[in-house]
Write a protein that holds these residues in place. Structure first.
Motif, mmCIF file in Angstrom:
data_model
loop_
_atom_site.group_PDB
_atom_site.id
_atom_site.type_symbol
_atom_site.label_atom_id
_atom_site.label_comp_id
_atom_site.label_asym_id
_atom_site.label_seq_id
_atom_site.Cartn_x
_atom_site.Cartn_y
_atom_site.Cartn_z
ATOM 1 N N ILE A 95 -27.287 -103.183 27.815
ATOM 2 C CA ILE A 95 -26.408 -104.018 28.639
ATOM 3 C C ILE A 95 -27.276 -104.551 29.776
ATOM 4 C CG2 ILE A 95 -24.310 -104.092 30.040
ATOM 5 C CD1 ILE A 95 -23.414 -101.560 28.455
ATOM 6 N N ALA A 96 -27.606 -105.825 29.722
ATOM 7 C CA ALA A 96 -28.599 -106.413 30.618
ATOM 8 C C ALA A 96 -28.228 -106.337 32.088
ATOM 9 C CB ALA A 96 -28.852 -107.863 30.223
ATOM 10 N N GLY A 97 -26.943 -106.353 32.403
ATOM 11 C CA GLY A 97 -26.552 -106.302 33.798
ATOM 12 C C GLY A 97 -26.640 -107.653 34.469
ATOM 13 N N VAL A 98 -25.645 -108.478 34.258
ATOM 14 C CA VAL A 98 -25.587 -109.807 34.860
ATOM 15 C C VAL A 98 -24.333 -109.866 35.726
ATOM 16 C CG1 VAL A 98 -25.398 -112.284 34.383
ATOM 17 C CG2 VAL A 98 -26.777 -110.822 32.884
ATOM 18 N N ASP A 99 -24.466 -110.413 36.936
ATOM 19 C CA ASP A 99 -23.315 -110.508 37.835
ATOM 20 C C ASP A 99 -22.123 -111.153 37.138
ATOM 21 O OD1 ASP A 99 -24.647 -109.370 39.962
ATOM 22 O OD2 ASP A 99 -25.088 -111.256 40.958
ATOM 23 N N LEU B 4 -17.697 -106.024 30.476
ATOM 24 C CA LEU B 4 -18.087 -105.091 29.425
ATOM 25 C C LEU B 4 -16.923 -105.103 28.442
ATOM 26 C CD1 LEU B 4 -20.117 -103.012 28.379
ATOM 27 C CD2 LEU B 4 -18.846 -101.277 29.667
ATOM 28 N N ILE B 5 -17.219 -105.343 27.156
ATOM 29 C CA ILE B 5 -16.160 -105.609 26.185
ATOM 30 C C ILE B 5 -16.230 -104.656 24.999
ATOM 31 C CG2 ILE B 5 -15.211 -107.353 24.614
ATOM 32 C CD1 ILE B 5 -16.548 -109.470 26.499
ATOM 33 N N ASN B 6 -15.075 -104.115 24.639
ATOM 34 C CA ASN B 6 -14.894 -103.376 23.395
ATOM 35 C C ASN B 6 -14.130 -104.347 22.497
ATOM 36 O OD1 ASN B 6 -12.888 -100.642 22.249
ATOM 37 N ND2 ASN B 6 -14.964 -101.032 21.635
ATOM 38 N N THR B 7 -14.844 -105.029 21.599
ATOM 39 C CA THR B 7 -14.229 -106.102 20.821
ATOM 40 C C THR B 7 -13.243 -105.576 19.790
ATOM 41 O OG1 THR B 7 -16.044 -106.117 19.248
ATOM 42 C CG2 THR B 7 -16.192 -107.649 21.096
ATOM 43 N N HIS C 152 -18.856 -94.127 23.224
ATOM 44 C CA HIS C 152 -18.338 -94.005 21.874
ATOM 45 C C HIS C 152 -17.791 -95.357 21.471
ATOM 46 C CE1 HIS C 152 -18.731 -89.631 21.706
ATOM 47 N NE2 HIS C 152 -18.505 -89.705 22.993
ATOM 48 N N GLY C 153 -18.235 -95.857 20.327
ATOM 49 C CA GLY C 153 -17.801 -97.168 19.877
ATOM 50 C C GLY C 153 -18.784 -98.236 20.275
ATOM 51 N N THR C 154 -18.410 -99.467 20.039
ATOM 52 C CA THR C 154 -19.261 -100.612 20.325
ATOM 53 C C THR C 154 -18.769 -101.318 21.592
ATOM 54 O OG1 THR C 154 -19.689 -100.916 17.978
ATOM 55 C CG2 THR C 154 -20.160 -102.788 19.416
ATOM 56 N N TRP C 155 -19.606 -101.311 22.618
ATOM 57 C CA TRP C 155 -19.328 -101.985 23.884
ATOM 58 C C TRP C 155 -20.476 -102.951 24.128
ATOM 59 C CZ3 TRP C 155 -14.938 -100.895 26.815
ATOM 60 C CH2 TRP C 155 -14.179 -99.790 26.395
ATOM 61 N N ALA C 156 -20.163 -104.168 24.500
ATOM 62 C CA ALA C 156 -21.195 -105.181 24.704
ATOM 63 C C ALA C 156 -20.914 -105.976 25.972
ATOM 64 C CB ALA C 156 -21.236 -106.121 23.502
ATOM 65 N N ALA C 157 -21.970 -106.546 26.532
ATOM 66 C CA ALA C 157 -21.825 -107.402 27.706
ATOM 67 C C ALA C 157 -21.282 -108.763 27.277
ATOM 68 C CB ALA C 157 -23.164 -107.561 28.400
ATOM 69 N N GLU C 158 -20.467 -109.335 28.139
ATOM 70 C CA GLU C 158 -19.957 -110.697 27.926
ATOM 71 C C GLU C 158 -21.131 -111.662 27.831
ATOM 72 O OE1 GLU C 158 -17.052 -113.845 30.306
ATOM 73 O OE2 GLU C 158 -17.684 -111.994 31.288
ATOM 74 N N ALA C 159 -21.044 -112.603 26.917
ATOM 75 C CA ALA C 159 -22.127 -113.601 26.750
ATOM 76 C C ALA C 159 -22.144 -114.583 27.903
ATOM 77 C CB ALA C 159 -21.931 -114.352 25.438
#
Length: 165
Positions: A120-124, A128-131, A158-165
């Motif tokens: 998770i790159a960390g952008v202002d 953080l999304i659990n799709t 636990h599970g897939t969490w990703a940063a917003e594009a």
């Protein structure tokens, strides 16, 4: 510069969060740590450790100090949980309580804050999304505020969490 890998270590009775160079990002006094994290928590339709406060979220919600330390179960699709501006030691745990593939969760930081952690790159101001497509009942993430840059993922995810594009 975003921190992409956070390490933890005990030093002089404190839990320290460091970057890969060993620079201390923030620390928590060991005496206060028990109030921030509860041991032996697992999600299987209920919290095993009974001293933890849990709350079910079925609508968009803005968190505050009263929500610190809670296990927040999100059971309704496409809800956004808005974080307060980062505060040192504020901890929130989010659990997907919906059926597999049925509930998407968005955790939204304040505009000047980041959510940082492994991959998770960390952008202002990026969620953080659990799709929904990859979501499983019981997916969870715990974050802690550093009072400066934003929020760090600190517990096993636990599970897939990703940063917003």
């Amino acid at each position: 510069m975003p921190v992409t890998l956070v390490r933890t270590k005990w030093s002089s009775g404190k839990l320290q969060f460091t970057d890969t160079s060993g620079n201390v990002l923030f620390e928590i006094d060991g005496a206060n740590l028990k109030t921030l994290f509860q041991e032996n928590i697992e999600y299987q339709d209920e919290v095993v450790h009974t001293s933890v406060v849990k709350e079910t979220i079925s609508a968009d919600k803005t968190l505050d100090a009263q929500d610190v330390g809670k296990i927040l179960y999100v059971d309704t699709d496409a809800k956004t949980i808005t974080l307060p501006s980062t505060v040192v030691g504020y901890v929130y745990t989010f659990v997907n309580a919906g059926a597999d593939g049925a509930v998407a969760i968005n955790i939204s930081p304040a505009a000047a804050d980041k959510i940082m952690g492994p991959d998770i790159a960390g952008v202002d101001n990026k969620d953080l999304i659990n799709t929904k497509g990859t979501a499983k009942k019981g997916d969870r993430v715990t974050i802690i505020g550093d009072g400066s840059l934003g929020w760090y993922v600190v517990a096993p995810v636990h599970g897939t969490w990703a940063a917003e594009a």
